[in-house]
Design an enzyme around this catalytic site. Structure first.
Site, PDB file in Angstrom:
ATOM      1  N   LYS A  13       0.841  -1.211   0.000  1.00  0.00           N
ATOM      2  CA  LYS A  13       0.000   0.000   0.000  1.00  0.00           C
ATOM      3  C   LYS A  13       0.877   1.263   0.000  1.00  0.00           C
ATOM      4  CE  LYS A  13      -1.963  -1.147   3.911  1.00  0.00           C
ATOM      5  NZ  LYS A  13      -1.271  -2.439   4.150  1.00  0.00           N
ATOM      6  N   ARG A  88      -9.854   0.173   8.078  1.00  0.00           N
ATOM      7  CA  ARG A  88      -9.513  -1.251   8.232  1.00  0.00           C
ATOM      8  C   ARG A  88     -10.675  -2.058   8.777  1.00  0.00           C
ATOM      9  NH1 ARG A  88      -3.190  -1.941   8.974  1.00  0.00           N
ATOM     10  NH2 ARG A  88      -2.656   0.137   8.317  1.00  0.00           N
ATOM     11  N   ARG A 122      12.188  -5.686   4.453  1.00  0.00           N
ATOM     12  CA  ARG A 122      11.846  -4.267   4.269  1.00  0.00           C
ATOM     13  C   ARG A 122      12.805  -3.359   5.032  1.00  0.00           C
ATOM     14  NH1 ARG A 122       5.940  -1.997   5.230  1.00  0.00           N
ATOM     15  NH2 ARG A 122       6.213  -2.931   7.291  1.00  0.00           N
ATOM     16  N   ARG A 152      11.661  -1.414  10.558  1.00  0.00           N
ATOM     17  CA  ARG A 152      10.505  -1.060  11.370  1.00  0.00           C
ATOM     18  C   ARG A 152      10.393  -2.037  12.525  1.00  0.00           C
ATOM     19  NH1 ARG A 152       5.153   0.191   7.857  1.00  0.00           N
ATOM     20  NH2 ARG A 152       4.221  -1.163   9.441  1.00  0.00           N
ATOM     21  N   ARG A 163       0.225  -9.430  13.057  1.00  0.00           N
ATOM     22  CA  ARG A 163      -0.476  -8.458  12.196  1.00  0.00           C
ATOM     23  C   ARG A 163      -1.294  -9.176  11.139  1.00  0.00           C
ATOM     24  NH1 ARG A 163       4.632  -5.465  10.325  1.00  0.00           N
ATOM     25  NH2 ARG A 163       3.308  -4.332   8.858  1.00  0.00           N
TER      26      ARG A 163
HETATM   27  P1  AP5 Z   1       4.920  -1.577   1.700  1.00  0.00           P
HETATM   28  O1  AP5 Z   1       4.592  -0.697   0.550  1.00  0.00           O
HETATM   29  O2  AP5 Z   1       5.699  -1.017   2.818  1.00  0.00           O
HETATM   30  O3  AP5 Z   1       3.581  -2.309   2.215  1.00  0.00           O
HETATM   31  P2  AP5 Z   1       2.368  -1.771   3.100  1.00  0.00           P
HETATM   32  O4  AP5 Z   1       1.146  -2.417   2.580  1.00  0.00           O
HETATM   33  O5  AP5 Z   1       2.412  -0.287   3.187  1.00  0.00           O
HETATM   34  O6  AP5 Z   1       2.777  -2.449   4.460  1.00  0.00           O
HETATM   35  P3  AP5 Z   1       2.664  -1.908   5.937  1.00  0.00           P
HETATM   36  O7  AP5 Z   1       3.468  -2.846   6.784  1.00  0.00           O
HETATM   37  O8  AP5 Z   1       3.013  -0.445   6.003  1.00  0.00           O
HETATM   38  O9  AP5 Z   1       1.161  -2.094   6.211  1.00  0.00           O
HETATM   39  P4  AP5 Z   1       0.518  -2.225   7.557  1.00  0.00           P
HETATM   40  O10 AP5 Z   1      -0.901  -2.105   7.226  1.00  0.00           O
HETATM   41  O11 AP5 Z   1       0.898  -3.434   8.311  1.00  0.00           O
HETATM   42  O12 AP5 Z   1       1.193  -1.053   8.416  1.00  0.00           O
HETATM   43  P5  AP5 Z   1       0.809   0.465   8.666  1.00  0.00           P
HETATM   44  O13 AP5 Z   1       2.037   1.248   8.698  1.00  0.00           O
HETATM   45  O14 AP5 Z   1      -0.265   0.886   7.750  1.00  0.00           O
HETATM   46  O15 AP5 Z   1       5.679  -2.861   1.091  1.00  0.00           O
HETATM   47  C1  AP5 Z   1       6.146  -3.896   1.924  1.00  0.00           C
HETATM   48  C2  AP5 Z   1       7.523  -4.374   1.439  1.00  0.00           C
HETATM   49  O16 AP5 Z   1       7.375  -4.949   0.143  1.00  0.00           O
HETATM   50  C3  AP5 Z   1       8.581  -3.274   1.280  1.00  0.00           C
HETATM   51  O17 AP5 Z   1       9.838  -3.802   1.582  1.00  0.00           O
HETATM   52  C4  AP5 Z   1       8.493  -2.917  -0.194  1.00  0.00           C
HETATM   53  O18 AP5 Z   1       9.699  -2.381  -0.681  1.00  0.00           O
HETATM   54  C5  AP5 Z   1       8.195  -4.266  -0.802  1.00  0.00           C
HETATM   55  N1  AP5 Z   1       7.411  -4.190  -2.044  1.00  0.00           N
HETATM   56  C6  AP5 Z   1       6.351  -3.388  -2.294  1.00  0.00           C
HETATM   57  N2  AP5 Z   1       5.852  -3.616  -3.512  1.00  0.00           N
HETATM   58  C7  AP5 Z   1       6.605  -4.623  -4.023  1.00  0.00           C
HETATM   59  C8  AP5 Z   1       6.584  -5.331  -5.264  1.00  0.00           C
HETATM   60  N3  AP5 Z   1       5.669  -5.061  -6.197  1.00  0.00           N
HETATM   61  N4  AP5 Z   1       7.498  -6.312  -5.471  1.00  0.00           N
HETATM   62  C9  AP5 Z   1       8.404  -6.621  -4.513  1.00  0.00           C
HETATM   63  N5  AP5 Z   1       8.488  -5.990  -3.330  1.00  0.00           N
HETATM   64  C10 AP5 Z   1       7.593  -4.999  -3.102  1.00  0.00           C
HETATM   65  O19 AP5 Z   1       0.204   0.372  10.144  1.00  0.00           O
HETATM   66  C11 AP5 Z   1       1.061   0.080  11.235  1.00  0.00           C
HETATM   67  C12 AP5 Z   1       0.230  -0.170  12.465  1.00  0.00           C
HETATM   68  O20 AP5 Z   1      -0.527   1.005  12.788  1.00  0.00           O
HETATM   69  C13 AP5 Z   1      -0.824  -1.287  12.348  1.00  0.00           C
HETATM   70  O21 AP5 Z   1      -0.257  -2.546  12.628  1.00  0.00           O
HETATM   71  C14 AP5 Z   1      -1.848  -0.856  13.395  1.00  0.00           C
HETATM   72  O22 AP5 Z   1      -1.401  -1.207  14.670  1.00  0.00           O
HETATM   73  C15 AP5 Z   1      -1.822   0.661  13.279  1.00  0.00           C
HETATM   74  N6  AP5 Z   1      -2.827   1.176  12.324  1.00  0.00           N
HETATM   75  C16 AP5 Z   1      -2.596   1.740  11.113  1.00  0.00           C
HETATM   76  N7  AP5 Z   1      -3.742   2.089  10.508  1.00  0.00           N
HETATM   77  C17 AP5 Z   1      -4.738   1.728  11.364  1.00  0.00           C
HETATM   78  C18 AP5 Z   1      -6.157   1.795  11.294  1.00  0.00           C
HETATM   79  N8  AP5 Z   1      -6.794   2.291  10.225  1.00  0.00           N
HETATM   80  N9  AP5 Z   1      -6.881   1.332  12.347  1.00  0.00           N
HETATM   81  C19 AP5 Z   1      -6.249   0.838  13.441  1.00  0.00           C
HETATM   82  N10 AP5 Z   1      -4.900   0.696  13.564  1.00  0.00           N
HETATM   83  C20 AP5 Z   1      -4.146   1.158  12.524  1.00  0.00           C
HETATM   84 MG    MG Z   2       2.730   1.091   4.733  1.00  0.00          MG
END
Ligand code: AP5
Ligand code: MG
Length: 209
Positions: A13, A88, A122, A152, A163
């Site tokens: 994402k 979410r 990552r 991270r 997660r």
């Molecule tokens: P990346 O683009 O970083 O993936 P992502 O989907 O953004 O992953 P996140 O870990 O950020 O998602 P998340 O939902 O767990 O965490 P968030 O920060 O939102 O890509 C991942 C990896 O793959 C990278 O190394 C990238 O380089 C690689 N990659 C990407 N595309 C690729 C491709 N095509 N080919 C190969 N490699 C590729 O949330 C963190 C925490 O915050 C949550 O756990 C929760 O506790 C809290 N939180 C956030 N939002 C909410 C909400 N709405 N409600 C409640 N709690 C929330």
């Molecule tokens: Mg992210």
């Protein structure tokens, strides 16, 4: 253009949001980034959410919804935004409709085994925020801007598994956007550039409407 990116943890994402925002000059609103910024600056919000994030759990809705509402109220979001990682669950999706009119909800989808592979390698660029990967670094630095990278906290294997288990995108959120006629799904198995081409086909249709 007001876009929501849905999908499991680690599906790409943030990566797609960065590319979309660069191409269409939109602000990138990531709830995860907002939380991490507050944790690293030890703010009241950071202290409130840290234990949830460390455990791989969702932050309570009443906290998350207020953060997003506030952020989308900023002038830079008036014309459009890419919302990454929100909503979410169904209460978040319904709350969002009260303060924003979403054009498209795009699910970035990927199977668990590939998610684990990607998250275990990552790295986050400290300078430009690019979520990158150990395979892509140039001399150990961000391939995009040359910045230092870091890992991270929640990419430790046991937290990644928590997660994935606790944060599967609920079917009722998908159904909600399908019913509104604004849902699309993109498999993120290809390279990030090819995945973006598929995302962009969806975005171009919004632009031409
Ligand atoms: P990346 O683009 O970083 O993936 P992502 O989907 O953004 O992953 P996140 O870990 O950020 O998602 P998340 O939902 O767990 O965490 P968030 O920060 O939102 O890509 C991942 C990896 O793959 C990278 O190394 C990238 O380089 C690689 N990659 C990407 N595309 C690729 C491709 N095509 N080919 C190969 N490699 C590729 O949330 C963190 C925490 O915050 C949550 O756990 C929760 O506790 C809290 N939180 C956030 N939002 C909410 C909400 N709405 N409600 C409640 N709690 C929330
Ligand atoms: Mg992210």
């Amino acid at each position: 253009m007001k876009i929501v990116l849905l999908g499991p943890p680690g599906s790409g994402k943030g990566t797609q949001a960065n590319i979309i925002c660069e191409k269409y000059n939109l602000p990138h609103v990531s709830t995860g980034d907002i939380f991490r910024y507050n944790i690293s600056n030890n703010t009241t919000l950071g202290k409130k959410v840290k234990s949830y994030i460390d455990a791989g759990s969702l932050v309570p809705d009443e906290v998350t919804i207020e953060i997003v509402k506030d952020r989308l109220n900023n002038a830079d979001c008036k014309k459009g935004f890419v919302l990454d990682g929100f909503p979410r669950n169904l209460p978040q999706a319904k709350a969002l409709d009260e303060f924003a009119s979403i054009d498209k909800a795009i699910m970035i989808d990927l199977a668990d085994d590939e998610i684990i592979r990607r998250l275990s390698g990552r790295r986050m660029c400290k300078k430009c925020g690019n979520p990158t990967h150990i395979d892509w670094l140039v001399d150990g630095k961000c391939e995009k801007c040359g910045g230092e990278v870091t890992t991270r906290e929640d990419d430790r294997e046991e937290v990644v598994r928590a997660r994935l288990e606790k944060q599967k995108l609920p079917q009722d959120v998908i159904d909600y956007y399908v019913k509104k006629g604004i849902f699309a799904k993109v498999k993120a198995t290809d390279t990030k550039e090819k995945t973006f081409e598929k995302v962009n086909e969806i975005l171009k249709k919004i632009k031409s409407n």
